[in-house]
Scaffold this active site. Structure first.
Site, mmCIF file in Angstrom:
data_model
loop_
_atom_site.group_PDB
_atom_site.id
_atom_site.type_symbol
_atom_site.label_atom_id
_atom_site.label_comp_id
_atom_site.label_asym_id
_atom_site.label_seq_id
_atom_site.Cartn_x
_atom_site.Cartn_y
_atom_site.Cartn_z
ATOM 1 N N SER A 1 57.283 -14.805 31.908
ATOM 2 C CA SER A 1 57.849 -14.316 33.165
ATOM 3 C C SER A 1 57.596 -12.840 33.409
ATOM 4 O O SER A 1 57.811 -12.353 34.520
ATOM 5 C CB SER A 1 59.359 -14.591 33.198
ATOM 6 O OG SER A 1 59.606 -15.985 33.247
ATOM 7 N N GLU B 1 23.598 -7.833 -2.299
ATOM 8 C CA GLU B 1 23.159 -7.804 -0.909
ATOM 9 C C GLU B 1 21.703 -8.210 -0.716
ATOM 10 O O GLU B 1 21.351 -8.754 0.324
ATOM 11 C CB GLU B 1 23.378 -6.401 -0.320
ATOM 12 C CG GLU B 1 24.829 -6.034 -0.081
ATOM 13 C CD GLU B 1 25.496 -6.893 0.972
ATOM 14 O OE1 GLU B 1 24.890 -7.134 2.036
ATOM 15 O OE2 GLU B 1 26.625 -7.357 0.720
#
Length: 736
Positions: A402, A132
């Site tokens: 629909s 990191e």
């Protein structure tokens, strides 16, 4: 033109003295000796003052601006993270989620003691630093070298492939800032990182970082992650286990070893290589590392489910409002989830997909069920949470097809139309676009009831055009649909993407008679009277909509979802069968079902009335529904009973015709009773069925079963004939 240009040049240069002025003027007038008449200058003209810039003044102002910005940044950072405090970010509590009956269903969050980085083995600390922030010990909170490297690599790749944030910046973001991807937030992050690095030691920064970072599955902090994934404390993690947890930080969901072990182990290899390169471990140790495999306790509550992932932000927001969100510890959250209904939903969805999905290329489905007041009692966001935690009920925005016609026809009912109002069902074209009816079926004028029941697209477009598209969009918003609605004529056909839970909430408004209905998963957030708040729907309009929805489910495209009690709903199918839905309600439960594929590939012929309706009916049939739990107007209930009776009679007439045809076929095969008697007394060589097997070779069990089936059919035939005679008022004598 030349003279005009020379005049302009002379004016811009400016005279050094009077002689120069005269010479310039004379040259301009053609005398060449400066004695010619002076050319008058325009009124108001002023020679520009082209002095050299005062760089000292500019520098002073720029310096003052920089000092002011720095002062503002320092004041802001001091307000967010005051140096006189311990700079410890608020600790998130651990949440234990309970179902509606009090049964624990999940545990997630921190709720663990903070990690002391100085007490951790080097390989545990080193795993996070190596992958990191390799220059963590050297930089001042931000790493210009790392930022430059990340910028260059991203520029070469044409996309974001590397980040330049330090561990200190990540702590600033997770502890004090939001996760918005904005330049202002990045500036704040950088300022706070400098501030944190100035007031805290590196061990303190790393300790706070490891105590708050997210590791997936609802685990916040290294201590919670070590316990959850490996049943260990952070101090006892092996190199492989530390590498796996450090590798997860980049993408906790995608690199979760319980979901994607292969990806998590591949990432672990990168971490181990970085640790060796940074001398956190020796090359021999790196070569001997065994890749970790998670060991989840069999009795441990899951950290995540589709429902818990959805309700967790609501619980955390409620804890923040109550002031308990930053005190750590453990909080108990009672939810609205019904354990029995949740299991019924899982069974219905997985069984239908397993039995029929592969054959029609339907790989995913979602279901959400709620009460009329918005309490969500069941939620299934996909086929398998372990395989994919992506929630298709709350996150996926798909076209409803629909099923969106609910808003179109509700707008029409509010506009004064009724289910018996006529609409043209013939082809039409609007602005060069021509909607198509499913199967190419068109006709003349039809009622809105019939158009809705059989999902006529051209009729829906005509209805939307005559009431106004803006009115339809407004109705959708009032129903609680927050997704943007397209403005074109295709609006009526549900071409705007929205989530399943939004669409289901819209149908809940019709069921409850009020809108909007806000879906909620927290028991304390639900109205105490069981009724939703909001605006009441006109009773006439609601009754008309119930009429349409009942017809669609019992006589139209949604017949596969009809239950034994009054059932209301609507199908939805999008272009090329990419999405299929059924949304409806019965009793006191509103449920929406979606079926499709994550990659948006078409299914083979799947419509809302097929797989979605089957899942819906199977789930609702197991829900123990009662007709009295839904308020249906008495006038509509009487009309429904009449239609149901007519439907029953029509079904009996069809069955009677089929049974009579089967009986006639049997008689033709067997012949008349006299013929069968004569055939029975004739010798074998005079019979016509010499090729038939001898009587003793026919399976007695098979013969008995055939006779029993024939007897049942004849009994049913007699019963249907008797009922028909009674309906027609014809005397039907009893058999003696």
């Amino acid at each position: 033109m030349r003279i005009r240009l020379e005049r302009l040049l002379a004016a811009w240069r400016g005279p050094a003295d009077g002689a120069a002025t005269g010479a310039a003027t004379g040259a301009a007038t053609g005398t060449g000796d400066g004695t010619g008449p002076e050319t008058p200058r325009p009124t108001g003209w002023r020679r520009p003052d082209w002095r050299r810039p005062d760089w000292r003044r500019i520098g002073r102002w720029a310096g003052a601006a920089i000092v002011a910005l720095i002062a503002i940044a320092i004041l802001w950072a001091t307000w967010v993270a005051p140096p006189w405090g311990d700079m410890q970010p608020p600790r998130k509590p651990s949440f234990v989620y309970l179902s509606a009956d009090g049964t624990p269903i999940a545990r997630r969050g921190a709720g663990e003691a903070a990690v002391d980085a100085a007490a951790l083995p080097l390989h545990v600390r080193g795993a996070f630093i190596a992958i990191e922030d390799r220059r963590f010990a050297d930089h001042i909170g931000i790493d210009p070298r790392g930022l430059t490297r990340a910028f260059w690599n991203n520029l070469r790749a044409g996309r974001t492939v590397e980040g330049g944030s330090t561990i200190t910046q990540q702590l600033a973001k997770t502890a004090f800032l939001s996760s918005d991807r904005k330049i202002a937030r990045k500036v704040q992050e950088a300022v706070l990182a400098l501030w944190l690095d100035g007031w805290l030691s590196k061990d303190e920064i790393l300790s706070r970082y490891l105590s708050t970072i997210y590791f997936g599955d609802g685990a916040y902090g290294l201590r919670a992650a070590a316990r959850h994934y490996f049943q260990k404390t952070p101090e006892r993690l092996s190199i492989g286990e530390a590498a796996m947890l450090a590798g997860m930080v980049k993408a906790p969901s995608r690199l979760n070893p319980t979901v994607n072990l292969k990806a998590a182990q591949a990432r672990s290899k990168l971490v181990i290589a970085a640790m060796a390169q940074e001398r956190m471990i020796t090359p021999d140790e790196a070569a001997d590392v065994r890749l970790a495999v998670p060991r989840i306790a069999p009795d441990e509550l899951p950290a995540g489910t589709y429902f818990v992932d959805w309700v967790a932000p609501q619980a955390e927001a409620a804890a923040e409002r109550d002031g308990t969100g930053g005190q750590g510890g453990q909080l108990t959250v009672r939810t609205t989830l019904d354990g029995d209904l949740q299991q019924a939903a899982i069974r219905a969805l997985t069984s239908v997909l397993t039995n029929y999905g592969d054959g029609v290329h339907a790989t995913q489905a979602a279901l959400v069920a709620m009460r009329p007041d918005g309490q969500v009692v069941a939620m299934v966001g996909g086929r398998s949470y372990k395989a994919s935690p992506y929630n298709r009920a709350t996150q996926a925005e798909r076209q409803p097809g629909s099923a969106f016609k609910l808003a179109v026809y509700l707008a029409a009912m509010e506009d004064g139309e009724t289910p018996d109002t006529l609409v043209e069902n013939s082809p039409l074209t609007i602005d060069g676009w021509s909607p198509k009816n499913y199967g190419g079926r068109y006709g003349g004028p039809t009622t809105l009831r019939s158009a809705f029941a059989f999902s006529s697209n051209v009729a829906a477009v005509r209805v939307a055009e005559r009431v106004g598209r803006s009115k339809v969009a407004d109705v959708a918003k009032r129903l609680g649909i927050t997704a943007p609605i397209t403005a074109g004529p295709s609006l009526a056909l549900g071409t705007s993407g929205m989530t399943l839970i939004e669409l289901t909430s819209a149908y809940a408004a019709i069921a409850s008679g009020r809108y909007p209905v806000k879906a909620s998963g927290l028991a304390d957030a639900a109205p105490h009277d069981g009724q939703p708040s909001g605006q009441a729907i006109d009773p006439r309009v609601r009754e008309a909509m119930l009429d349409l929805l009942w017809t669609a489910t019992n006589q139209g495209t949604g017949r596969g979802a009809a239950l034994g009690i009054p059932t209301f709903g609507k199908t939805g199918t999008t272009q090329n069968h990419r999405d299929a839905l059924f949304v409806g309600f019965a009793g006191g439960l509103i449920t929406g079902v979606w079926v499709g594929n994550d990659d948006d590939t078409p299914m083979r012929g799947v419509t809302g009335g097929s797989l979605p309706a089957a899942i819906w009916a199977r789930f609702m049939g197991a829900a123990g529904l009662r007709a009295g739990d839904l308020d249906v107007p008495p006038t509509l209930m009487a009309a429904i009973e009449q239609r149901q009776e007519a439907m029953r009679v029509a079904a009996e007439e069809r069955e009677l015709t089929e049974l009579e045809a089967a009986e006639a076929a049997d008689e033709e095969r067997e012949g008349s009773p006299i013929g069968r008697f004569i055939e029975g007394i004739l010798p074998d060589f005079l019979r016509g069925d010499r090729d038939a097997p001898p009587e003793e070779f026919v399976d007695p069990a098979q013969r008995a079963a055939e006779e029993e089936a024939r007897d049942r059919r004849r009994a049913r035939l007699d019963e249907l004939r008797r009922r028909k005679a009674e309906r027609e008022g014809v005397f039907f004598p009893e058999e003696e």
